[in-house]
Design a protein around this motif. Structure first.
Motif, PDB file in Angstrom:
ATOM      1  N   VAL A 193       0.734  -1.290   0.036  1.00 19.39           N
ATOM      2  CA  VAL A 193       0.048   0.007  -0.052  1.00 19.39           C
ATOM      3  C   VAL A 193       0.898   1.153  -0.026  1.00 19.39           C
ATOM      4  O   VAL A 193       0.662   2.342  -0.649  1.00 19.39           O
ATOM      5  CB  VAL A 193      -0.916  -0.063   1.147  1.00 19.39           C
ATOM      6  CG1 VAL A 193      -1.602   1.176   1.320  1.00 19.39           C
ATOM      7  CG2 VAL A 193      -1.874  -1.158   1.095  1.00 19.39           C
ATOM      8  N   GLY A 194       2.006   1.071   0.851  1.00 21.43           N
ATOM      9  CA  GLY A 194       3.013   2.293   0.875  1.00 21.43           C
ATOM     10  C   GLY A 194       3.533   2.427  -0.566  1.00 21.43           C
ATOM     11  O   GLY A 194       3.872   3.613  -0.938  1.00 21.43           O
ATOM     12  N   ALA A 195       4.234   1.235  -1.072  1.00 23.30           N
ATOM     13  CA  ALA A 195       4.653   1.078  -2.492  1.00 23.30           C
ATOM     14  C   ALA A 195       3.719   2.002  -3.530  1.00 23.30           C
ATOM     15  O   ALA A 195       4.354   2.459  -4.302  1.00 23.30           O
ATOM     16  CB  ALA A 195       5.059   0.026  -2.633  1.00 23.30           C
ATOM     17  N   ALA A 196       2.344   1.727  -3.484  1.00 25.25           N
ATOM     18  CA  ALA A 196       1.517   2.438  -4.341  1.00 25.25           C
ATOM     19  C   ALA A 196       1.340   3.905  -3.819  1.00 25.25           C
ATOM     20  O   ALA A 196       1.275   4.776  -4.927  1.00 25.25           O
ATOM     21  CB  ALA A 196       0.281   1.703  -4.364  1.00 25.25           C
ATOM     22  N   LEU A 197       1.445   4.309  -2.846  1.00 22.07           N
ATOM     23  CA  LEU A 197       1.097   5.667  -2.352  1.00 22.07           C
ATOM     24  C   LEU A 197       2.429   6.536  -2.765  1.00 22.07           C
ATOM     25  O   LEU A 197       2.313   7.689  -3.161  1.00 22.07           O
ATOM     26  CB  LEU A 197       1.087   5.815  -0.938  1.00 22.07           C
ATOM     27  CG  LEU A 197      -0.403   5.422  -0.468  1.00 22.07           C
ATOM     28  CD1 LEU A 197      -0.466   5.515   1.192  1.00 22.07           C
ATOM     29  CD2 LEU A 197      -1.493   6.263  -1.047  1.00 22.07           C
ATOM     30  N   GLY A 198       3.460   6.120  -2.461  1.00 23.60           N
ATOM     31  CA  GLY A 198       4.758   6.812  -2.827  1.00 23.60           C
ATOM     32  C   GLY A 198       4.976   7.240  -4.130  1.00 23.60           C
ATOM     33  O   GLY A 198       5.126   8.636  -4.315  1.00 23.60           O
ATOM     34  N   PRO A 199       5.129   6.526  -4.953  1.00 24.41           N
ATOM     35  CA  PRO A 199       5.118   7.018  -6.578  1.00 24.41           C
ATOM     36  C   PRO A 199       3.878   7.972  -7.073  1.00 24.41           C
ATOM     37  O   PRO A 199       4.336   8.928  -7.703  1.00 24.41           O
ATOM     38  CB  PRO A 199       5.148   5.678  -7.394  1.00 24.41           C
ATOM     39  CG  PRO A 199       5.725   4.562  -6.419  1.00 24.41           C
ATOM     40  CD  PRO A 199       5.182   4.913  -5.098  1.00 24.41           C
TER      41      PRO A 199
END
Length: 495
Positions: free
Chosen positions: A440-446
């Motif tokens: 979920v964080g990997a999706a939010l970061g970019p």
């Protein structure tokens, strides 16, 4: 006579049949997940080619130009909001990956791992290649590229829970953080190879930057189908032991947390070998996995740690290209230093946490140091070549070290909880929960980077630093428990 054997043959024969199979499986799973990450990397390299500064590009003489500013860009990324469009592509992949990961662990427990991994790699190869074929088919639809990214994200979720479960089948509780730290370098190795392969084609025909990695991961899928052995019993090898030290040399937890053999994680999870208890094959429920002490905290920590790591994964080449004014290939090659630092950081995190028994504390300290280092890199990291190299290596180690430790050592420690009895099928669920939350964080970061970067790269780095601080906060309770455990073990000096 045995003494007359060549040294190499003596070395080979010194390993048992079980050991050969065990490390062959470790090598195969390393290769498989390297291919998964290799196929994810090209998008970050190609971004700087899809939208360029056309004033610096030599114009073909036979080209009729209607716009001198964007003639060399690839529509629809020739618009002013190109960074937002890149964020849409990244988010299409990562949101699908995050959602799919929570279900992937369930499928991984119930389907043959060899078939599951082979199918996932073949389909990942197909959709990776389809993105590159858009270059040759002259597709300029954002919807096409977003759809391919969504499907690729779903297919990529087959990888992590399956390889962790496969390693669990073979290694049980018998290996420590150092081994898993080295094994987990497949992430950085894949990123590096993906950058280098994509960089070869990016300036001439960016479609091949996707097609070649697609062929590679599809080929590893075929390799998986023909050579992967899911369980030791399938080839008459001894299964890993989960009992007392006297019964087997493979008895310590997969990654034990204390030099004093105090088999606990953060003082909360007991993983003492249970005598006379048979390993059950039933998968733990989703809620049951969440109730294991430490799962929620480490999952939320990974959310923010992975946010930072994946923002670098997808945006670092473009940042280097914009700030240091490198060409697309040079920026891609330079970005591999971040992943090289990640390899060292992951191994060091495993070693330190093994020696100290402090998984949470190791992650906490690395994250605390990473925050100011990100600020320093943004401020002075592009001043000279030497400074750039040094800061990329340092930041890569500090950012990826906690990420690597949580997804491997911590997940394995949680998988040795007494309610799991070392069940690798259940370990697949625990791993999927932790990595799914992190995704979920990997999706939010970019996505956030795409939205914030038009306001300036400084703001992107402030966002990353804030994420590091939040990751630290979620570990604070666990760090406190580990500190209390160390204090109890310190011998008191009496007069």
């Amino acid at each position: 006579m045995k003494s007359s054997l060549a040294p190499g043959i003596r070395l080979i024969t010194s390993f048992s049949r079980d050991t050969w199979y065990r490390y062959f499986t470790l090598f195969l799973t390393f290769l498989f997940y390297t291919a998964y990450h290799l196929s994810r990397k090209p998008i970050s390299i190609v971004k700087s080619q899809l939208h360029r500064n056309c004033s610096t590009v030599i114009r073909p003489t036979d080209l009729n130009i209607t716009d001198n500013v964007t003639w060399c860009d690839w529509a629809p990324f020739d618009q002013d909001n190109y960074q937002t469009l890149f964020g849409v592509l990244d988010n299409s992949f990562l949101v699908a990956y995050a959602i799919g990961m929570f279900f992937s662990g369930i499928f991984g427990e119930r389907l043959p791992l060899r078939y599951y991994l082979s199918f996932g790699m073949l389909m990942s190869g197909l959709f990776t290649a389809l993105f590159g074929l858009g270059f040759y088919w002259k597709i300029h639809s954002l919807g096409y590229y977003a759809f391919v990214q969504v499907m690729n994200g779903l297919m990529q979720t087959t990888g992590w829970p399956a390889v962790v479960a496969c390693v669990g089948n073979w290694f049980g509780k018998g290996k420590r953080g150092f081994i898993m730290g080295i094994w987990n370098s497949h992430t950085s190795v894949g990123n590096i190879l993906g950058s280098l392969i994509a960089g070869v084609f990016v300036s001439s025909a960016w479609g091949m930057s996707f097609i070649v990695p697609g062929i590679i991961i599809a080929s590893t899928g075929i390799l998986c189908f023909f050579f992967l052995v899911e369980k030791p019993e399938h080839v008459n090898c001894s299964p890993p032991q989960h009992h007392s030290d006297e019964e087997s040399g493979e008895t310590e937890p997969l990654l034990h947390n204390s030099p004093h053999h105090d088999q606990s994680i953060n003082g909360a999870i007991s993983t003492e070998p249970l005598e006379g208890v048979e390993e059950h094959a039933e998968a733990i429920s989703f809620c049951g996995a969440l109730r294991i002490p430490g799962v929620v905290e480490f999952s939320l920590c990974l959310l923010f740690a992975k946010l930072v790591s994946y923002t670098f994964l997808y945006w670092l080449p473009l940042y280097i290209s914009n700030v240091a004014h490198f060409e697309a290939k040079e920026a891609g090659d330079m970005s591999t230093l971040f992943d090289a630092g990640g390899i060292v950081g992951g191994i060091m995190a495993g070693l330190v946490s093994d020696y100290t028994g402090g998984r949470a504390t190791t992650c906490f300290i690395m994250l605390v140091v990473a925050a100011p280092m990100l600020f320093v890199y943004n401020a002075v990291g592009q001043k000279s070549f030497g400074t750039t190299v040094g800061m990329l290596l340092l930041c890569g180690g500090l950012v990826n070290g906690p990420y690597a430790l949580i997804t491997t050592a911590v997940s394995a420690d949680l998988g040795t909880h007494e309610s799991l009895r070392g069940n690798s099928r259940a370990l697949s669920t625990v791993t999927a929960i932790i990595d799914g939350t992190g995704s979920v964080g990997a999706a939010l970061g970019p996505l956030l980077a795409g939205l914030i970067s038009p306001t300036g790269w400084n703001n992107v780095f402030y966002m990353l630093i804030s994420a590091d601080v939040l990751a630290c906060l979620f570990l604070f309770r666990l760090v406190y428990k580990e500190a209390l455990g160390w204090c109890r073990r310190v011998p008191r000096v009496t007069d």
